[in-house]
Design a protein around this motif. Structure first.
Motif, PDB file in Angstrom:
ATOM      1  N   ASP A 141       0.497  -6.314   2.039  1.00 14.88           N
ATOM      2  CA  ASP A 141       0.794  -5.167   2.906  1.00 14.88           C
ATOM      3  C   ASP A 141      -0.178  -4.011   2.684  1.00 14.88           C
ATOM      4  O   ASP A 141       0.033  -2.915   3.196  1.00 14.88           O
ATOM      5  CB  ASP A 141       2.235  -4.703   2.693  1.00 14.88           C
ATOM      6  CG  ASP A 141       2.492  -4.230   1.266  1.00 14.88           C
ATOM      7  OD1 ASP A 141       1.622  -4.455   0.396  1.00 14.88           O
ATOM      8  OD2 ASP A 141       3.561  -3.640   1.012  1.00 14.88           O
ATOM      9  N   GLY A 142      -1.231  -4.255   1.904  1.00 12.22           N
ATOM     10  CA  GLY A 142      -2.269  -3.242   1.721  1.00 12.22           C
ATOM     11  C   GLY A 142      -2.321  -2.582   0.364  1.00 12.22           C
ATOM     12  O   GLY A 142      -3.350  -2.035  -0.030  1.00 12.22           O
ATOM     13  N   ALA A 143      -1.214  -2.612  -0.366  1.00 17.92           N
ATOM     14  CA  ALA A 143      -1.193  -1.964  -1.684  1.00 17.92           C
ATOM     15  C   ALA A 143      -0.140  -2.614  -2.570  1.00 17.92           C
ATOM     16  O   ALA A 143       0.891  -3.102  -2.090  1.00 17.92           O
ATOM     17  CB  ALA A 143      -0.908  -0.477  -1.541  1.00 17.92           C
ATOM     18  N   VAL A 144      -0.407  -2.612  -3.876  1.00 18.90           N
ATOM     19  CA  VAL A 144       0.545  -3.139  -4.854  1.00 18.90           C
ATOM     20  C   VAL A 144       1.333  -1.959  -5.412  1.00 18.90           C
ATOM     21  O   VAL A 144       0.757  -1.039  -5.999  1.00 18.90           O
ATOM     22  CB  VAL A 144      -0.182  -3.870  -5.998  1.00 18.90           C
ATOM     23  CG1 VAL A 144       0.837  -4.476  -6.963  1.00 18.90           C
ATOM     24  CG2 VAL A 144      -1.105  -4.953  -5.453  1.00 18.90           C
ATOM     25  N   SER A 145       2.654  -1.971  -5.218  1.00 20.10           N
ATOM     26  CA  SER A 145       3.486  -0.856  -5.662  1.00 20.10           C
ATOM     27  C   SER A 145       3.761  -0.930  -7.163  1.00 20.10           C
ATOM     28  O   SER A 145       3.575  -1.975  -7.802  1.00 20.10           O
ATOM     29  CB  SER A 145       4.815  -0.849  -4.909  1.00 20.10           C
ATOM     30  OG  SER A 145       5.616  -1.943  -5.324  1.00 20.10           O
ATOM     31  N   LYS A 146       4.225   0.168  -7.718  1.00 20.77           N
ATOM     32  CA  LYS A 146       4.570   0.214  -9.140  1.00 20.77           C
ATOM     33  C   LYS A 146       5.676  -0.784  -9.461  1.00 20.77           C
ATOM     34  O   LYS A 146       5.643  -1.455 -10.499  1.00 20.77           O
ATOM     35  CB  LYS A 146       5.014   1.630  -9.518  1.00 20.77           C
ATOM     36  CG  LYS A 146       5.309   1.799 -11.002  1.00 20.77           C
ATOM     37  CD  LYS A 146       5.665   3.240 -11.336  1.00 20.77           C
ATOM     38  CE  LYS A 146       5.973   3.392 -12.823  1.00 20.77           C
ATOM     39  NZ  LYS A 146       6.322   4.809 -13.172  1.00 20.77           N
ATOM     40  N   ALA A 147       6.658  -0.889  -8.564  1.00 23.61           N
ATOM     41  CA  ALA A 147       7.770  -1.816  -8.784  1.00 23.61           C
ATOM     42  C   ALA A 147       7.276  -3.259  -8.801  1.00 23.61           C
ATOM     43  O   ALA A 147       7.757  -4.083  -9.597  1.00 23.61           O
ATOM     44  CB  ALA A 147       8.824  -1.635  -7.692  1.00 23.61           C
ATOM     45  N   GLU A 148       6.322  -3.576  -7.931  1.00 22.33           N
ATOM     46  CA  GLU A 148       5.766  -4.932  -7.891  1.00 22.33           C
ATOM     47  C   GLU A 148       4.969  -5.225  -9.159  1.00 22.33           C
ATOM     48  O   GLU A 148       5.040  -6.339  -9.701  1.00 22.33           O
ATOM     49  CB  GLU A 148       4.891  -5.093  -6.652  1.00 22.33           C
ATOM     50  CG  GLU A 148       5.692  -5.150  -5.361  1.00 22.33           C
ATOM     51  CD  GLU A 148       4.817  -5.052  -4.117  1.00 22.33           C
ATOM     52  OE1 GLU A 148       5.225  -5.603  -3.070  1.00 22.33           O
ATOM     53  OE2 GLU A 148       3.738  -4.427  -4.180  1.00 22.33           O
ATOM     54  N   ILE A 149       4.221  -4.231  -9.631  1.00 26.05           N
ATOM     55  CA  ILE A 149       3.470  -4.411 -10.873  1.00 26.05           C
ATOM     56  C   ILE A 149       4.415  -4.705 -12.033  1.00 26.05           C
ATOM     57  O   ILE A 149       4.180  -5.621 -12.825  1.00 26.05           O
ATOM     58  CB  ILE A 149       2.627  -3.155 -11.189  1.00 26.05           C
ATOM     59  CG1 ILE A 149       1.502  -3.001 -10.169  1.00 26.05           C
ATOM     60  CG2 ILE A 149       2.052  -3.232 -12.609  1.00 26.05           C
ATOM     61  CD1 ILE A 149       0.726  -1.704 -10.299  1.00 26.05           C
TER      62      ILE A 149
END
Length: 242
Positions: A141-149
Motif C-alpha cells: 500500500d506504499g508504506a510499512v507501518s509501525k504496527a506492521e514492523i
C-alpha cells in the motif's frame, strides 16, 4: 517439477519474493508426491502434513501482517490474492481466500503457532526470504507501518531469525538515515575500519558463490541481498569520502 513452475510464475508476477514463495509452495507439493524427496528444502515433520495444512499456515501468516494495523487492508490483500492466483490458478486461489474470509479474517491467529510450524519445515535462508515476502506485503500500500514492523519483528522472533538479519531486511523496505549501516549490520558510529570489516563480513555471508544450494530461488535471493550490501557500502563510502 511443480516447484520450478511455481517459482517461475511467482517471479514473473512478483519478481524475487514471488519466486521464493512459488518455489517454497511448489516444493511442498513435490514433497507430498515423493516421500523420498531428500532434495526438498522442507524438513520432515513427525506427523503427516497435507498441502492444505501448509497453504492455511502460509495464508494465516499473510493475514497476520495484513491485519497488523487493526483492519484488513484491501491493497495488501489484493497483493497476496494475485500471488496465489498466479501460483494455484483462480479457482484454487478463490477456495483458499474463501477460507480466509470465513475463518481466518475474523479470528485471532497465533503468530507463534503459525511461525513455529513453518520454522520446523524451512531452512534458515528460506525463512529470511519469507520475511522479505512479508515486508513486500506490508509495503504493497506504499508504506510499512509501525504496527506492521512490530508484527513482522514478532514473527521473525518465532522463526528464530537473528535480529541483525531482521534489521538488515527491514532496511530494504523502511528507509531511514542509517539505512546503509543497518544493511551492513554495523552501528552508524562505527569507524571506517569497522565499516570495511563489516562489509567484508557481509560479502562472505551473502556472496552468491558462498550460498551452496541447488535452489534457484535461494540463489536469486542471495544475489539481490549481495547487491543491496554493495549499494549500502557505496553509499557509506560517498558519505564519508573514503
Amino acid at each position: 517439477m511443480v516447484k520450478w513452475l511455481a517459482a517461475f510464475l511467482g517471479y514473473m508476477i512478483f519478481r524475487l519474493p514471488g519466486a521464493v514463495m512459488g518455489f517454497l509452495l511448489g516444493s511442498f507439493y513435490d514433497m507430498m508426491k515423493d516421500d523420498k524427496g531428500n532434495r526438498s528444502f522442507n524438513q520432515r515433520s513427525s506427523r503427516t502434513v497435507t498441502p492444505a495444512d501448509f497453504e492455511m499456515h502460509l495464508i494465516s501468516l499473510c493475514a497476520i501482517v495484513i491485519k497488523a494495523d487493526g483492519s484488513v487492508n484491501q491493497t495488501e490483500l489484493n497483493y497476496v490474492r494475485q500471488y496465489f492466483v498466479s501460483t494455484y490458478g483462480k479457482e484454487r486461489a478463490n477456495n483458499i481466500f474463501r477460507t480466509f474470509n470465513t475463518v481466518i479474517k475474523d479470528r485471532e491467529i497465533s503468530a507463534q503457532r503459525v511461525a513455529s510450524y513453518l520454522k520446523q519445515r524451512l531452512r534458515y535462508e528460506v525463512r529470511l526470504q519469507l520475511l522479505h515476502f512479508l515486508f513486500a506485503i506490508a509495503k504493497a500500500d506504499g508504506a510499512v507501518s509501525k504496527a506492521e514492523i512490530e508484527k513482522i519483528k514478532e514473527i521473525a522472533g518465532y522463526l528464530q531469525v537473528n535480529y541483525r538479519d531482521f534489521e538488515s531486511i527491514m532496511a530494504m523496505f523502511v528507509k531511514s538515515a542509517d539505512n546503509a549501516y543497518k544493511i551492513l549490520e554495523v552501528e552508524q558510529s562505527a569507524s571506517n575500519d569497522e565499516v570495511k570489516k563489516a562489509y567484508r563480513t557481509m560479502v562472505k555471508k551473502y556472496h552468491p558463490d558462498k550460498v551452496i544450494t541447488e535452489d534457484e530461488a535461494i540463489k536469486k535471493g542471495a544475489e539481490e541481498k549481495f547487491k543491496e550490501v554493495q549499494r549500502a557500502y557505496e553509499d557509506i563510502q560517498k558519505e564519508r569520502g573514503f
